[in-house]
Every structure is written in C-alpha cells, then in structure tokens.
Design a protein around this motif. Structure first.
Motif, PDB file in Angstrom:
ATOM      1  N   ALA A 103       0.782  -1.215   0.038  1.00  0.00           N
ATOM      2  CA  ALA A 103       0.183   0.152   0.010  1.00  0.00           C
ATOM      3  C   ALA A 103       0.810   1.378   0.055  1.00  0.00           C
ATOM      4  N   LYS A 104       1.881   1.166   0.908  1.00  0.00           N
ATOM      5  CA  LYS A 104       2.827   2.252   0.715  1.00  0.00           C
ATOM      6  C   LYS A 104       3.547   2.532  -0.479  1.00  0.00           C
ATOM      7  N   GLN A 105       3.817   1.360  -0.806  1.00  0.00           N
ATOM      8  CA  GLN A 105       4.559   1.624  -2.473  1.00  0.00           C
ATOM      9  C   GLN A 105       3.823   2.210  -3.542  1.00  0.00           C
ATOM     10  N   ARG A 106       2.309   1.688  -3.298  1.00  0.00           N
ATOM     11  CA  ARG A 106       1.322   2.164  -4.418  1.00  0.00           C
ATOM     12  C   ARG A 106       1.195   3.674  -4.074  1.00  0.00           C
ATOM     13  N   SER A 107       1.243   4.021  -3.036  1.00  0.00           N
ATOM     14  CA  SER A 107       0.959   5.461  -2.765  1.00  0.00           C
ATOM     15  C   SER A 107       2.313   6.534  -3.251  1.00  0.00           C
ATOM     16  N   ASP A 108       3.293   5.611  -3.000  1.00  0.00           N
ATOM     17  CA  ASP A 108       4.722   6.464  -3.394  1.00  0.00           C
ATOM     18  C   ASP A 108       4.890   6.426  -4.759  1.00  0.00           C
ATOM     19  N   THR A 109       5.107   5.088  -5.510  1.00  0.00           N
ATOM     20  CA  THR A 109       5.641   4.918  -6.709  1.00  0.00           C
ATOM     21  C   THR A 109       4.769   4.122  -7.459  1.00  0.00           C
ATOM     22  N   ARG A 110       3.693   4.472  -8.251  1.00  0.00           N
ATOM     23  CA  ARG A 110       2.776   3.416  -8.634  1.00  0.00           C
ATOM     24  C   ARG A 110       3.549   2.632  -9.812  1.00  0.00           C
ATOM     25  N   GLY A 111       2.992   1.196  -9.854  1.00  0.00           N
ATOM     26  CA  GLY A 111       3.491   0.488 -10.996  1.00  0.00           C
ATOM     27  C   GLY A 111       5.040  -0.082 -10.688  1.00  0.00           C
ATOM     28  N   GLN A 112       5.757  -0.012  -9.736  1.00  0.00           N
ATOM     29  CA  GLN A 112       7.137  -0.495  -9.337  1.00  0.00           C
ATOM     30  C   GLN A 112       6.882  -1.645  -8.653  1.00  0.00           C
ATOM     31  N   ALA A 113       7.614  -2.784  -8.786  1.00  0.00           N
ATOM     32  CA  ALA A 113       7.504  -4.304  -7.957  1.00  0.00           C
ATOM     33  C   ALA A 113       8.243  -3.874  -6.755  1.00  0.00           C
ATOM     34  N   LEU A 114       7.603  -4.632  -5.775  1.00  0.00           N
ATOM     35  CA  LEU A 114       8.313  -4.788  -4.437  1.00  0.00           C
ATOM     36  C   LEU A 114       9.415  -5.732  -4.477  1.00  0.00           C
ATOM     37  N   SER A 115      10.572  -5.428  -4.413  1.00  0.00           N
ATOM     38  CA  SER A 115      11.647  -6.123  -4.500  1.00  0.00           C
ATOM     39  C   SER A 115      12.290  -6.135  -3.169  1.00  0.00           C
TER      40      SER A 115
END
Length: 195
Positions: free
Chosen positions: A74-86
């Motif tokens: 959820a944090k990643q979607r709000s920070d940078t949409r479309g990047q994979a969690l690595s």
C-alpha cells in the motif's frame, strides 16, 4: 481473564517477531527508521484485530508478515505506482550491521547479488519468505494469499532460477555428426523429455 490472556499472547508474539519484521522491511529497501514505523503500524493492526491473532506463535508470525507485506504494498502504491516490490540482499547491511571482510565472501556476495537481481520480484519474494524469514510453505503461502501448492511451485522455480544464475555459463558442444543447435528453434517435446 480472556483479555489478559490475549494481551499476554500479543506481547509474546511481539517479542518473538518484531526484529524479524524490521529485517523483512529493511530487505525491501527501506531505512531502519522507516522499517520500524511500518512494523509499528503492523502491530497496531494486529492489536485492533486481536481476536484474529492465531494462537500458534508460528502462525501468528506468518499473519504479521502478511499484514506487514500488505502495508508495504500500500505504501509503495502511494509512493510510486507500478514498481514491483523487490527484496534487497546486498548493498545495505542488515539490521544487525554486519559487514563482509573476506575476499571470497565478497565475490560470492557479488555473484549472489547479480543472480538475485535477475530474478523476478515474485521469485525473490518466495525465496525471501522461505530463507530469510524462515516461514513454512503454508505460512509463506498465507502471507502471499496463494495456495500452498502454488507457493511450492513458485519456490521451486525460484530456487532453480537462482541456482542457474549462480552456476557456470552453459557451454553448448555440438556432436561431430550434428549441426550446432539453432538458438531460435523451439525444441520438440521429445527433446524436452516429455515423451
């Protein structure tokens, strides 16, 4: 009395899981202070859903990894949409701050980091949950929201791909009476071993 038992169980799970969850978040590229914030948020969710906290510590641990992973997504979607969690395995020391000094270990780490970087985020996640976080197949499947069978397949593929990435490069040697293999030709089912 029931509330007291729940609180004790929560405190036990907190004590056994907190450091592992911080490492889990740090390996996904977040600084330690941000990791601690994410883990604190995960424990707030766990407190709010105390009645859902599994009785078994291992299952509760997996449940918290799932909550933490969803918070990161959820944090990643709000920070940078479309990047994979690595998942990071090199570059930044783990929470304990250990460093590698021996040349062979450094070379091995570089090889592993290179092979790891060639894996998809999905395969990195499967290996991470199994190896770094020490979750069982069923627990890791629960974290990812997939079946145990699907997780075992994903983990098996991830291990095979990582092993292939760490191995020596494949050398194609043609038999004297045969032409070298055409890299653009699809193998037949008998060549794949499906006969």
């Amino acid at each position: 009395m029931r509330e007291r038992q729940q609180r004790q169980r929560y405190e036990e799970v907190y004590a056994r899981t907190y450091v592992d969850l911080v490492r889990f978040v740090v390996r996904r590229g977040h600084p330690t202070d941000q990791a601690e914030d994410v883990v604190a948020e995960a424990f707030v969710v766990a407190w709010q859903r105390l009645k859902d906290l599994p009785a078994d510590v291992g299952e509760a641990r997996a449940w918290l990894f799932g909550i933490t992973r969803r918070l990161l997504l959820a944090k990643q979607r709000s920070d940078t949409r479309g990047q994979a969690l690595s998942v990071r395995i090199a570059g930044q020391a783990a929470v304990d701050g250990t460093t590698i000094e021996h040349d062979d270990l450094v070379a091995t780490s570089v090889d592993l980091a290179h092979a790891w970087g060639r894996l998809t985020a999905m395969h990195q996640e499967a290996l991470s949950l199994s190896v770094f976080e020490g979750l069982t197949g069923a627990q890791a499947a629960q974290v990812l929201g997939i079946s145990s069978v699907a997780f075992r397949i994903r983990l098996s593929r991830a291990r095979r791909l990582l092993k292939h990435g760490l191995g020596p490069p494949d050398v194609v040697v043609a038999a004297p009476d045969r032409r070298p293999a055409d890299p653009h030709r699809m193998p037949t089912s008998s060549e794949k071993g499906y006969v």
